[in-house]
Design an enzyme around this catalytic site. Structure first.
Site, PDB file in Angstrom:
ATOM      1  N   ASN A   1       0.846  -1.218   0.000  1.00  0.00           N
ATOM      2  CA  ASN A   1       0.000   0.000   0.000  1.00  0.00           C
ATOM      3  C   ASN A   1       0.875   1.259   0.000  1.00  0.00           C
ATOM      4  OD1 ASN A   1       0.999   0.198   2.576  1.00  0.00           O
ATOM      5  ND2 ASN A   1      -0.982   0.431   3.574  1.00  0.00           N
TER       6      ASN A   1
ATOM      7  N   LEU B   1      -8.117 -10.035  -0.673  1.00  0.00           N
ATOM      8  CA  LEU B   1      -7.429 -10.144  -1.962  1.00  0.00           C
ATOM      9  C   LEU B   1      -7.745 -11.517  -2.533  1.00  0.00           C
ATOM     10  CD1 LEU B   1      -5.170  -8.869  -3.837  1.00  0.00           C
ATOM     11  CD2 LEU B   1      -3.538 -10.164  -2.480  1.00  0.00           C
TER      12      LEU B   1
ATOM     13  N   TYR C   1       2.191  -2.876  17.779  1.00  0.00           N
ATOM     14  CA  TYR C   1       3.038  -3.751  16.966  1.00  0.00           C
ATOM     15  C   TYR C   1       3.272  -5.092  17.681  1.00  0.00           C
ATOM     16  CZ  TYR C   1       7.083  -5.008  14.014  1.00  0.00           C
ATOM     17  OH  TYR C   1       7.957  -5.627  13.152  1.00  0.00           O
TER      18      TYR C   1
ATOM     19  N   THR D   1      17.314  -5.877  11.854  1.00  0.00           N
ATOM     20  CA  THR D   1      17.875  -6.085  10.521  1.00  0.00           C
ATOM     21  C   THR D   1      18.198  -4.729   9.899  1.00  0.00           C
ATOM     22  OG1 THR D   1      16.350  -7.952  10.366  1.00  0.00           O
ATOM     23  CG2 THR D   1      17.415  -7.263   8.325  1.00  0.00           C
TER      24      THR D   1
HETATM   25  O1  UDX Z   1      18.313   7.151  17.162  1.00  0.00           O
HETATM   26  C1  UDX Z   1      18.174   6.149  17.874  1.00  0.00           C
HETATM   27  C2  UDX Z   1      17.328   5.064  17.535  1.00  0.00           C
HETATM   28  C3  UDX Z   1      17.238   4.000  18.394  1.00  0.00           C
HETATM   29  N1  UDX Z   1      17.963   3.970  19.557  1.00  0.00           N
HETATM   30  C4  UDX Z   1      17.895   2.796  20.468  1.00  0.00           C
HETATM   31  O2  UDX Z   1      18.437   1.694  19.766  1.00  0.00           O
HETATM   32  C5  UDX Z   1      17.770   0.483  20.151  1.00  0.00           C
HETATM   33  C6  UDX Z   1      17.232  -0.192  18.895  1.00  0.00           C
HETATM   34  O3  UDX Z   1      16.133   0.545  18.412  1.00  0.00           O
HETATM   35  P1  UDX Z   1      15.483   0.376  16.967  1.00  0.00           P
HETATM   36  O4  UDX Z   1      14.487   1.466  16.818  1.00  0.00           O
HETATM   37  O5  UDX Z   1      16.538   0.278  15.925  1.00  0.00           O
HETATM   38  O6  UDX Z   1      14.785  -1.060  16.989  1.00  0.00           O
HETATM   39  P2  UDX Z   1      14.010  -1.847  18.143  1.00  0.00           P
HETATM   40  O7  UDX Z   1      14.924  -2.934  18.612  1.00  0.00           O
HETATM   41  O8  UDX Z   1      13.472  -0.939  19.192  1.00  0.00           O
HETATM   42  O9  UDX Z   1      12.785  -2.458  17.352  1.00  0.00           O
HETATM   43  C7  UDX Z   1      12.990  -3.283  16.206  1.00  0.00           C
HETATM   44  O10 UDX Z   1      13.181  -4.564  16.646  1.00  0.00           O
HETATM   45  C8  UDX Z   1      12.990  -5.696  15.879  1.00  0.00           C
HETATM   46  C9  UDX Z   1      12.228  -5.528  14.603  1.00  0.00           C
HETATM   47  O11 UDX Z   1      11.426  -6.661  14.355  1.00  0.00           O
HETATM   48  C10 UDX Z   1      11.374  -4.327  14.585  1.00  0.00           C
HETATM   49  O12 UDX Z   1      11.153  -4.016  13.241  1.00  0.00           O
HETATM   50  C11 UDX Z   1      11.827  -3.090  15.274  1.00  0.00           C
HETATM   51  O13 UDX Z   1      10.728  -2.615  15.949  1.00  0.00           O
HETATM   52  C12 UDX Z   1      16.696   0.899  21.136  1.00  0.00           C
HETATM   53  O14 UDX Z   1      17.130   0.699  22.460  1.00  0.00           O
HETATM   54  C13 UDX Z   1      16.498   2.395  20.877  1.00  0.00           C
HETATM   55  O15 UDX Z   1      16.044   3.120  21.995  1.00  0.00           O
HETATM   56  C14 UDX Z   1      18.779   5.017  19.907  1.00  0.00           C
HETATM   57  O16 UDX Z   1      19.426   5.000  20.945  1.00  0.00           O
HETATM   58  N2  UDX Z   1      18.860   6.070  19.063  1.00  0.00           N
END
Ligand code: UDX
Length: 402
Positions: free
Chosen positions: A120, A149, A231, A261
């Site tokens: 989408n 679908l 989520y 990832t």
């Molecule tokens: O700018 C940033 C972004 C993130 N972070 C930290 O980095 C860690 C990783 O955060 P991300 O946002 O990259 O990802 P998260 O681990 O929270 O979630 C991810 O995990 C697994 C996947 O399946 C999901 O798609 C996604 O939600 C967190 O502790 C977050 O607080 C920072 O310190 N600074």
């Protein structure tokens, strides 16, 4: 009149075609004139000869056009393996124009399957799969899985859902609908056509885990009313639906719990830690660390994940499987609510049963990702648009998908 049409067509073509059209028209014109000058030629004959000449000219032009288009089509696509009818599968990828979905699309197309990509375009982008558009094995449908679908397929990779925390928190209701109604629709489709469905679940089903590392038997520790619940709980109920359809309706399901990832085609505004840090470092901005920065994650490069997904889909394992970095300043921001503190998968099951483990070293994956973001920044700068990394906060005031 016809000559003018041909010449104006030529303007839209490559120069060589333009000149060919022009010279053919010139020949007709000269021939026309020589017939006129030759007073004893009958008028009917003149008309016959001229129209034959024009038809000849049009045919020549069309042939050049056709050979040009055939040439570009055959050169345009990445190489695709030939599969016999028996081995070739009809595969649906929901969210196939997204970050992971588009890499999966590439692998399955190159393996020789017939693909239908549904997206989408909430977080997915057409440009991620544009190199396949027009290929006879490929179809792209702009469709939201929240709506039913009806197509015929053998396998469904159900990836549709925003995955980055800022994206899924941006419209929690939409995230819930996608993971619940969307998954129900795809399971309904799988049941109707007898397809196998692989759900892209997440390590977030473990919430802020109380056991470390997490194996597939751990039930998780999720706050059901927190900002990440749309989520986490959405994926948890999606898993529940898979096993209900398996037990009640005999649908074949596969569940991949995907850990962090990264790689090319992550959106500039994705907001996850790897893309944020790379973008901030490349732009000379402070690296934003939420909370103390002592949170832990296990990272994998996207090609490893995609190989794991395909192995799992074609395995006989129906239970869930766990699949799994300047000199900038660091800016400490407040901690994100319910942010899991420690997360590392136990991947013994995937190793033992799929023979899968990530092979791309972190440094190599990061280097490739940094190169990708550098090119993206260059591209954006040429288009006068400098993106800012997205913080894990909800945005207000922008139109949302329902
Ligand atoms: O700018 C940033 C972004 C993130 N972070 C930290 O980095 C860690 C990783 O955060 P991300 O946002 O990259 O990802 P998260 O681990 O929270 O979630 C991810 O995990 C697994 C996947 O399946 C999901 O798609 C996604 O939600 C967190 O502790 C977050 O607080 C920072 O310190 N600074």
């Amino acid at each position: 009149m016809m000559d003018i049409v041909l010449i104006s067509c030529g303007k839209n073509l490559l120069m060589s075609q333009y000149f060919l059209s022009l010279s053919v028209c010139l020949i007709i014109f000269l021939r026309n004139r020589s017939i006129q000058e030759n007073g004893d030629v009958k008028i009917e004959q003149k008309i016959d000869e001229v129209s034959f000449g024009k038809i000849f000219a049009i045919c020549c032009t069309l042939m050049v056009l056709k050979s040009h288009s055939l040439k570009t089509f055959s050169q345009k696509y990445p190489p695709v393996k030939f599969l016999s009818e028996k081995d070739r599968k009809r595969i649906l990828i929901t969210g196939g124009a997204g970050f992971v979905g588009s890499h999966l699309t590439d692998k399955l197309m190159m393996d020789g399957h017939e693909l239908t990509v549904v997206d989408n375009f909430f977080t997915g982008r057409k440009r991620n799969v544009e190199h396949w558009i027009g290929h006879e094995n490929f179809e792209l449908i702009n469709h939201d899985v929240v709506e039913p679908l009806y197509i015929e397929v053998d396998q469904i990779y159900h990836l549709a859902s925003p995955a980055s925390p800022p994206n899924y928190m941006y419209n929690p209701i939409k995230t819930l609908k996608t993971n619940t109604i969307g998954t129900l629709n795809m399971l309904g489709l799988a049941k109707r056509v007898g397809a196998r469905l692989l759900l892209a679940s997440t390590s977030e089903v473990y919430g802020d885990p109380e056991v470390h590392p997490q194996n597939e038997d751990y039930w998780g520790h999720v706050n059901p009313i927190g900002p990440r619940a749309c989520y986490d709980e959405g994926k948890r109920v999606a898993e529940t639906m898979c096993y209900a359809y398996m037990k009640q309706e005999g649908v074949e399901v596969r569940v991949a719990r995907i850990f962090n990832t990264f790689g090319s085609r992550m959106h500039m505004n994705d907001g996850r830690v790897v893309s944020n840090f790379i973008l901030q470092a490349l732009q000379g901005e402070p690296l934003t660390v939420y909370g103390t920065g002592s949170q832990t994650r296990a990272f994998q490069y996207v090609s490893d994940l995609v190989n794991g997904l395909v192995l799992l889909m074609n395995s006989n394992i129906s239970s869930p499987v766990n699949l799994v970095m300047s000199r900038s300043q660091i800016q400490f921001l407040s901690e994100a609510q319910d942010d899991p503190q420690r997360r590392r998968p136990d991947i013994r099951k995937a190793k033992m049963m799929l023979g899968w483990e990530p092979v791309v070293p972190l440094e190599e994956g990061l280097n490739k990702t940094i190169q990708y973001f550098s090119r993206e920044l260059e591209h954006q700068a040429n288009n006068q648009y400098i993106p800012k990394p997205k913080a894990a906060r909800m945005k207000k005031g922008r139109p949302r998908h329902n």
